[in-house]
Design a protein around this motif. Structure first.
Motif, mmCIF file in Angstrom:
data_model
loop_
_atom_site.group_PDB
_atom_site.id
_atom_site.type_symbol
_atom_site.label_atom_id
_atom_site.label_comp_id
_atom_site.label_asym_id
_atom_site.label_seq_id
_atom_site.Cartn_x
_atom_site.Cartn_y
_atom_site.Cartn_z
ATOM 1 N N LYS A 1 0.831 -1.216 0.000
ATOM 2 C CA LYS A 1 0.000 0.000 0.000
ATOM 3 C C LYS A 1 0.861 1.259 0.000
ATOM 4 C CE LYS A 1 -4.097 -1.905 2.325
ATOM 5 N NZ LYS A 1 -4.907 -1.924 3.563
ATOM 6 N N ILE A 2 1.921 1.255 0.816
ATOM 7 C CA ILE A 2 2.801 2.426 0.879
ATOM 8 C C ILE A 2 3.482 2.642 -0.460
ATOM 9 C CG2 ILE A 2 4.932 3.304 1.913
ATOM 10 C CD1 ILE A 2 4.032 2.070 4.559
ATOM 11 N N CYS A 3 3.979 1.581 -1.066
ATOM 12 C CA CYS A 3 4.665 1.709 -2.364
ATOM 13 C C CYS A 3 3.706 2.165 -3.460
ATOM 14 C CB CYS A 3 5.320 0.386 -2.752
ATOM 15 S SG CYS A 3 6.756 -0.046 -1.743
ATOM 16 N N ARG A 4 2.445 1.758 -3.366
ATOM 17 C CA ARG A 4 1.479 2.180 -4.373
ATOM 18 C C ARG A 4 1.089 3.646 -4.192
ATOM 19 N NH1 ARG A 4 -3.419 -1.125 -3.547
ATOM 20 N NH2 ARG A 4 -3.957 0.478 -2.022
ATOM 21 N N GLU A 5 0.807 4.036 -2.959
ATOM 22 C CA GLU A 5 0.297 5.386 -2.711
ATOM 23 C C GLU A 5 1.407 6.437 -2.637
ATOM 24 O OE1 GLU A 5 -2.806 5.918 -2.868
ATOM 25 O OE2 GLU A 5 -3.469 3.832 -2.788
ATOM 26 N N CYS A 6 2.584 6.045 -2.172
ATOM 27 C CA CYS A 6 3.637 7.032 -1.880
ATOM 28 C C CYS A 6 4.860 6.878 -2.784
ATOM 29 C CB CYS A 6 4.083 6.900 -0.421
ATOM 30 S SG CYS A 6 2.754 6.832 0.783
ATOM 31 N N LYS A 7 4.721 6.223 -3.929
ATOM 32 C CA LYS A 7 5.912 5.847 -4.703
ATOM 33 C C LYS A 7 6.768 7.041 -5.112
ATOM 34 C CE LYS A 7 3.265 5.319 -9.026
ATOM 35 N NZ LYS A 7 2.869 4.330 -10.054
#
Length: 935
Positions: free
Chosen positions: A541-547
């Motif tokens: 989720k972090i990599c998707r939203e905050c990439k």
């Protein structure tokens, strides 16, 4: 043995068949016996043998079969019975019920059901006042049967009568008539039930049967005002343990009837009766009596859930309704851990949804008044729910079975959903409330806190943040600041910390400065196999939203991920999620950094794949190959270096890139070109294995979906490889990948030649499969139909090729009408082909296909009527001309009528569907039957 008329006349056959059915260990013998008995039951001889099988010297199993045969004949073959035999049949049934009133209970019940079915088929015309006569017959002395047995038999008959009505196959118009007749018969039933229930000398068994009978009758929508006295008697029966369960069922059924909300005064009288149960409820809680708690809670929740609005609107009685709400709150917070110590609290959750919906549906002025009263109640509810969501002590939790742990997990999910819903009423104040409690818990050094309390508060945050936009909440920065202060010494707590961080991923994207506070926790958790699901999903989720805010952390994230992948800490599905996370992460890096990271990330797997490709195929290396191919396809699913719009709503056009990619080849394409030869080598050895082929196709299919037109450099060589694969061993996954290629590239001039060649090849190969027998390859048939539909939508020019046998494709579609109907209507058909299509549709309507497909057949006829009306008129006339087609049950006049009706409807598709349904019922001999009523 084969069923025969002679065998039915020999009672020993029934004894043998029933013994075989019940006691023979051989399943084939059981099935044979069941088939014979079912044939006997519906045979004309059943009218003779069923009475013989009921004789007193027969064993109960044989008697039961005889009674069941009677019920089957009466309920399903009523039209076979001459009207002049109704009376004698009724008398015989009364007589048999009297005989069995002191005999086998199961036989008695079946005989009562048979008489109930006779009553339903004859009331009100042929048997007016049926229930009154039943009561009179059984109240008369007779047959040497004692009064108690006659009373129980009558109650059994009265109980099964409404139940038989609910399950009967009466046509819809008859159902309405019979329901009305039964409603009028309540006047004969109610006084009898009241008399039996109020008599002090009535045995417990009689009272229990009375309560069951009441339960059965109120399901017929008996007005609550007319059953009010009996419902009051049910409350009086609750203290008796033997009557408790049946009394609860009767009360719940009575007050949950849809019509009962009209009887406001009766409902208001019920509220104090329910509140009076609180003492019994508290005693049950103290004594650990889960069954009593459960029953009383059901009554309170049923009243509240079904009549919230009605009771809310009685403003003069607001205090009594609030008292009922508080009683339900007590049930929600009932002591003990679900599901080990209590099973009651879960019953209450839907009540809180209902009450909130009713309050929020009032006009703003009224709503404000109700909110003033009920907002504090809902804040209390949040505290109660979070307390119930707490884990038990480690020692107690360890003693739970896996089934109990799973039930508790589902229960917490239900609580989470409730909290999310409650947020709609309480708003940001709820988050502030949770934050204040968590802050006090974590900063109070004097008072030790349990990890369970901390975990529950975090779970509350997670429940809300997962689905509600909390980006504007002013407490989230404080929450992120509190998380590192949590002493994570427990797996359940660590899991919830991870899921809470994951739920706040969108917020972190808007506040990237806070990433440094939580990312180390996530990366540390990646190394713990017990936190596999929560840590990997949170990183994804972090990599998707905050990439776009992660490049500075990329090296560390890739290194930790590589380490856990090499150590094989996670299960296969989590490994796939982790690769997706890395795909999101790499997408935001410069191309040279992407290539460098890809090289270090996938080189070990490529080397392993090379080694596996040289080995002789076996089950062990097959799993390893599929795992590596899965890792690559999941990585390429999310590795996208350019932004794009979502696909068009109707799927008619591929997604559109909104920003041009950086110059040079796409990194995914670079990698695919490097490993293409290796993949071909793997395929050469594993082409017979559909799972390996599917895994190979998945790499390219996911890459095509992600890269879209950036995949262009691979189109030619992939098309060639797909053609070779499919020509050697046809598999559905290759067709699915071809469909994706057609969707993206068929409209591009540069790529049309290889796509056209591939399309022609797979079509030709598939048509040869159809000639050999496509039923052996349903997956290929389905994928092929979808490919054809996609080609027609995206590039009809594909069907103009001289080397493509369009007529063969069309005939293939028609011959497999039941598998796919959608694309037939877009084919341009010549005259003889159109007639073939209409014949196939009519054959299906006539009984050659499932009735579930009638709407699709109607769509085809409607489309033909709209676009080639004059031809359809000719085709229908020619197709319907042969006698007995499409059904021997249809007359020439009915066929003409159907044809005229279809040709008249060129605008109203719904009407065409109704015409087709009507005609298929006629063709199948079902028109006017109970099946038609349900259709």
């Amino acid at each position: 043995k084969h069923f025969s008329q002679e065998s039915c006349s020999d009672p020993s056959w029934f004894k043998t068949a029933l013994h075989q059915l019940y006691y023979d260990p051989n399943i084939e013998n059981k099935n044979l016996a069941q088939k014979w008995l079912m044939q006997a039951q519906v045979s004309p001889q059943a009218w003779q043998f069923c009475w013989a099988l009921l004789s007193p010297e027969k064993v109960p199993e044989i008697q039961y079969f005889g009674a069941s045969a009677l019920h089957t004949k009466i309920s399903r073959y009523w039209s076979d019975i001459p009207t002049d035999q109704y009376e004698s049949l009724k008398s015989q049934l009364f007589s048999q019920i009297a005989c069995f009133s002191s005999g086998s209970k199961m036989v008695l019940t079946r005989l009562c059901v048979a008489l109930a079915s006779l009553a339903l088929n004859t009331m009100p015309e042929a048997w007016p006042g049926a229930v009154a006569e039943m009561v009179r017959v059984f109240q008369e002395d007779g047959g040497g049967v004692d009064g108690r047995a006659r009373c129980l038999a009558l109650l059994e008959l009265l109980t099964v009568l409404p139940e038989e009505f609910q399950t009967s196959r009466l046509p819809q118009y008859r159902k309405g008539q019979v329901r009305g007749a039964l409603g009028r018969e309540w006047g004969s039933v109610c006084p009898l039930l009241q008399q039996l229930l109020r008599r002090t000398d009535s045995p417990g068994a009689v009272k229990a049967r009375v309560l069951r009978c009441l339960s059965s009758w109120v399901l017929l929508d008996v007005p609550l005002s007319e059953s009010e006295g009996l419902v009051h008697d049910c409350f009086s029966a609750l203290p008796d343990p033997e009557l408790f369960d049946t009394a609860v069922e009767a009360i719940v059924n009575a007050i949950s009837q849809p019509d009962s909300q009209r009887y406001v005064n009766t409902l208001l009288k019920l509220v104090p009766q329910v509140l009076a149960l609180q003492e019994q409820l508290r005693e049950a809680v103290q004594n650990g009596d889960m069954e009593t708690c459960h029953g009383i809670c059901r009554i309170a929740v049923t009243l509240g859930e079904n009549h919230s609005r009605t009771l809310l609107e009685q403003v003069d009685h607001w205090q009594s309704f609030l008292a009922l709400v508080n009683m339900i709150m007590f049930c929600t917070g009932i002591p003990g851990h679900y599901p080990v110590n209590e099973t009651t609290s879960s019953l209450t959750l839907t009540f809180w949804y209902t009450l909130q919906d009713e309050i929020m549906s009032f006009e703003s002025d009224k709503q404000a008044v109700y909110l003033q009263v009920y907002r504090p109640v809902y804040f209390q509810l949040v505290d109660v729910l979070l307390h119930k969501a707490q884990f038990p002590s480690d020692q107690e939790y360890a003693s739970w079975s896996s089934d109990e742990k799973e039930q508790f997990r589902i229960y917490r999910v239900d609580i989470s959903d409730t909290l999310m819903y409650v947020y709609e009423m309480l708003g940001s104040e709820l988050l502030s409330n949770l934050y204040d409690k968590l802050g006090r818990l974590l900063t109070n050094a004097e008072q030790p806190t349990s990890w369970q309390h901390t975990e529950a508060l975090l779970y509350g945050f997670q429940s809300i943040a997962e689905t509600i936009d909390v980006n504007y909440s002013d407490v989230i920065p404080g929450l992120i600041g509190l998380i590192p202060r949590i002493n994570i010494n427990n797996v359940q707590l660590a899991d919830t910390v991870m899921f809470t961080i994951g739920a706040l991923a969108e917020w972190l994207a808007d506040h990237p400065v806070m990433l440094s506070s939580v990312l180390p926790l996530v990366l540390q958790a990646l190394g713990n196999p017990d936190l596999s699901v929560s840590s990997v999903s949170t990183l994804k989720k972090i990599c998707r939203e905050c990439k776009y805010d992660l490049p500075q952390y990329a090296t560390n994230i890739v290194a930790v991920s590589q380490e856990v992948l090499i150590k094989q800490i996670h299960k296969t599905s989590q490994c796939m999620w982790l690769m997706q996370a890395l795909g999101f992460l790499l997408s935001a890096l410069p191309v040279e950094d992407i290539l460098r990271n890809l090289h270090s990330l996938i080189t070990p797997y490529i080397q392993q794949l090379e080694k596996l490709a040289d080995e002789t195929p076996n089950p062990s290396n097959k799993l390893a190959i599929i795992h590596i191919l899965g890792l690559l396809s999941n990585l390429f699913t999310t590795l996208d270096i350019s932004k794009q719009d979502d696909e068009s709503a109707d799927g008619s056009a591929p997604p559109v890139k909104t920003a041009p990619p950086p110059p040079g080849p796409n990194p995914v394409v670079v990698v695919l070109q490097q490993v293409f030869a290796l993949i071909q080598t793997v395929l050469s050895k594993w082409l017979n294995d559909s799972q390996v082929v599917e895994a190979v196709c998945a790499i390219f299919e996911k890459s095509v979906k992600t890269l879209l037109h950036d995949f262009a450099p691979m189109v030619s060589q992939l098309s060639e490889m797909l053609g070779q694969m499919y020509s050697t061993i046809p598999q559905a996954s290759a067709l699915d990948l071809t469909r994706q290629m057609v969707h993206i590239f068929a409209s591009e001039t540069d790529h049309f030649p290889p796509i056209k060649a591939l399309f022609e090849l797979v079509t030709s190969v598939t048509l040869s499969i159809f000639q050999q027998g496509p039923r052996d390859h349903p997956d290929i048939v389905d994928s092929f139909m979808q490919l054809q539909a996609q080609a027609l939508k995206r590039k009809p020019d594909l069907f103009l090729s001289e080397s493509l046998d369009v007529k063969a494709v069309f005939h293939c579609e028609v011959s497999h009408l039941s598998l796919n109907l959608t694309i037939l209507s877009v084919f341009l058909v010549v005259q003889e082909d159109g007639k073939l299509l209409v014949q196939a549709v009519l054959e299906g309507i006539g009984g050659g296909a499932s009735r579930s497909l009638m709407d699709q057949f109607a769509d085809v006829l409607f489309c033909l009527n709209k676009h080639c009306f004059s031809l359809l008129a000719v085709w229908l006339k020619e197709a319907l001309q042969p006698p007995g087609f499409p059904s021997s049950r249809i007359t020439a006049e009915q066929k003409d009528n159907f044809s005229h009706q279809i040709l008249r409807e060129r605008v109203n598709k719904r009407r065409v569907k109704d015409i087709v349904k009507e005609f298929t019922l006629l063709c199948r001999g079902l028109h006017g039957t109970e099946y038609a009523a349900e259709y």
